[in-house]
Design a protein around this motif. Sequence first.
Motif, mmCIF file in Angstrom:
data_model
loop_
_atom_site.group_PDB
_atom_site.id
_atom_site.type_symbol
_atom_site.label_atom_id
_atom_site.label_comp_id
_atom_site.label_asym_id
_atom_site.label_seq_id
_atom_site.Cartn_x
_atom_site.Cartn_y
_atom_site.Cartn_z
ATOM 1 N N ASP A 135 0.831 -1.358 0.046
ATOM 2 C CA ASP A 135 0.160 0.022 -0.018
ATOM 3 C C ASP A 135 0.794 1.242 -0.043
ATOM 4 O OD1 ASP A 135 -1.900 1.926 0.506
ATOM 5 O OD2 ASP A 135 -3.215 0.781 1.808
ATOM 6 N N THR B 11 -0.920 2.157 7.727
ATOM 7 C CA THR B 11 -1.200 3.013 6.808
ATOM 8 C C THR B 11 -1.753 4.533 7.536
ATOM 9 O OG1 THR B 11 -3.715 2.389 6.724
ATOM 10 C CG2 THR B 11 -2.240 1.109 5.240
ATOM 11 N N ASP C 62 -8.034 -5.635 8.552
ATOM 12 C CA ASP C 62 -9.068 -4.548 8.679
ATOM 13 C C ASP C 62 -10.110 -4.971 9.553
ATOM 14 O OD1 ASP C 62 -7.686 -3.177 6.891
ATOM 15 O OD2 ASP C 62 -8.814 -3.424 5.108
ATOM 16 N N TRP D 100 -12.743 8.891 3.750
ATOM 17 C CA TRP D 100 -12.965 7.183 3.538
ATOM 18 C C TRP D 100 -14.273 6.724 3.613
ATOM 19 C CZ3 TRP D 100 -13.208 2.402 5.424
ATOM 20 C CH2 TRP D 100 -12.794 1.326 4.436
ATOM 21 N N LEU E 7 -15.977 2.585 2.902
ATOM 22 C CA LEU E 7 -15.875 1.299 2.544
ATOM 23 C C LEU E 7 -16.725 0.969 1.379
ATOM 24 C CD1 LEU E 7 -14.584 -1.338 2.989
ATOM 25 C CD2 LEU E 7 -16.406 -1.994 4.571
ATOM 26 N N MET F 289 -13.383 -2.969 -2.968
ATOM 27 C CA MET F 289 -12.071 -2.892 -2.075
ATOM 28 C C MET F 289 -11.994 -4.348 -1.531
ATOM 29 S SD MET F 289 -12.472 0.371 0.281
ATOM 30 C CE MET F 289 -12.699 2.193 -0.593
ATOM 31 N N ARG G 62 -5.364 -7.299 -0.117
ATOM 32 C CA ARG G 62 -5.239 -5.822 0.113
ATOM 33 C C ARG G 62 -5.979 -5.328 1.281
ATOM 34 N NH1 ARG G 62 -3.893 -2.370 -3.785
ATOM 35 N NH2 ARG G 62 -4.087 -3.828 -5.554
ATOM 36 N N ASN H 156 -6.722 -1.958 4.133
ATOM 37 C CA ASN H 156 -6.685 -0.494 4.034
ATOM 38 C C ASN H 156 -6.222 0.073 5.343
ATOM 39 O OD1 ASN H 156 -8.301 -0.059 1.527
ATOM 40 N ND2 ASN H 156 -9.663 -1.161 2.697
#
Length: 355
Positions: free
Chosen positions: A118, A259, A292, A339, A341, A346, A352, A354
Amino acid sequence: MMDIVEDSKKQDKTKKKTFKKQNKMISIPQEDGDDTGVAKTEAENGNTPQEAYFPPTFSVSEIKNKQRRHLMFMKLKQEKRKQKMVLKKKKKKERDALGDKAPPKEVPKTIENQRVYDETTVDPEDEEVAFDEGTDEFSAYFNRLTNPKVLITTSDRPRGRTVRFCGQLATVIPDAHVYYRRGLALKKVIPQCIARGFTYLMVINEDRKVPNGMVLCHLPDGPTAHFKVSSVRLRKEMKRRGKDPTEHTPEVILNNFTTRLGHSIGRLFAALFPHDPQFVGRQVATFHNQRDFIFFRFHRYIFKNEKRVGIQELGPRFTLKLRSLQKGTFDSKFGEYEWVLKRHEMDACRRRFNL
């Protein structure tokens, strides 16, 4: 006629005996491909065979009897486990024999270590990140200018489970106060919270008498995060839990928020608790991010000796999944979202993340 009937009965008995003998003499090859078909009778072995072996093409699902099928499946599973342990011990002996020349251990592939890179991953020593954190909405808390004060409320007409969940959250978060909504809109509640010196508004939503959502609004300037709540376990529902927590300020552990978005969420959780934990209470609140999903646990620890530490979960426990992060305080109509979802976009790639 009597002789004919007696002869037929004798033939039937001999057929049954031969059929039983054939069943006893049937040998089933081992899993490793030894399908020689050599049969060993009870007379050759001296006792009945204890292990049943299947040919390579045989499947356990072909056994129609449910109990026998389950029994044979458990036997096969046990054999595989034994073979695995034998290989493991053999590899360990080889590594001990080689000593320093032994090859490095193989690292198993997991979704976490195969994570897609990321671009927003944060370096803790980055000057730009440090400048942003020094000027964001939480800077007053981290500069020790404010002390956290939390208002916990619910959706309209909460049920007993949601009310108990809010009460237990208030025992985990110091200086937290539980109030009922009484039909007030959140836009009217927020100015009253700011006027009374609250730094957080936490709203627990429910569906079908079960807590299913959390709105966490940092006051007076935001941001506001909306989480999905799942796997809620209250204290009475937990096995081997410790005694109720004391009023000491707990320590806070934030795991795996890497992140820029993860840093914001981590700072949002950190600002819920006072600055200086009281180590006398030996209580720890943990927010662990994995794929996540944010797992919350509340423990009490004790040092048994210099190397061993015992922990005891106090509860409650629950899991959070971030749905959106909004700038400013709660505004469902005209709010600006940092942001959101989007599940089908996603979650298309499992590797991947976030946060």
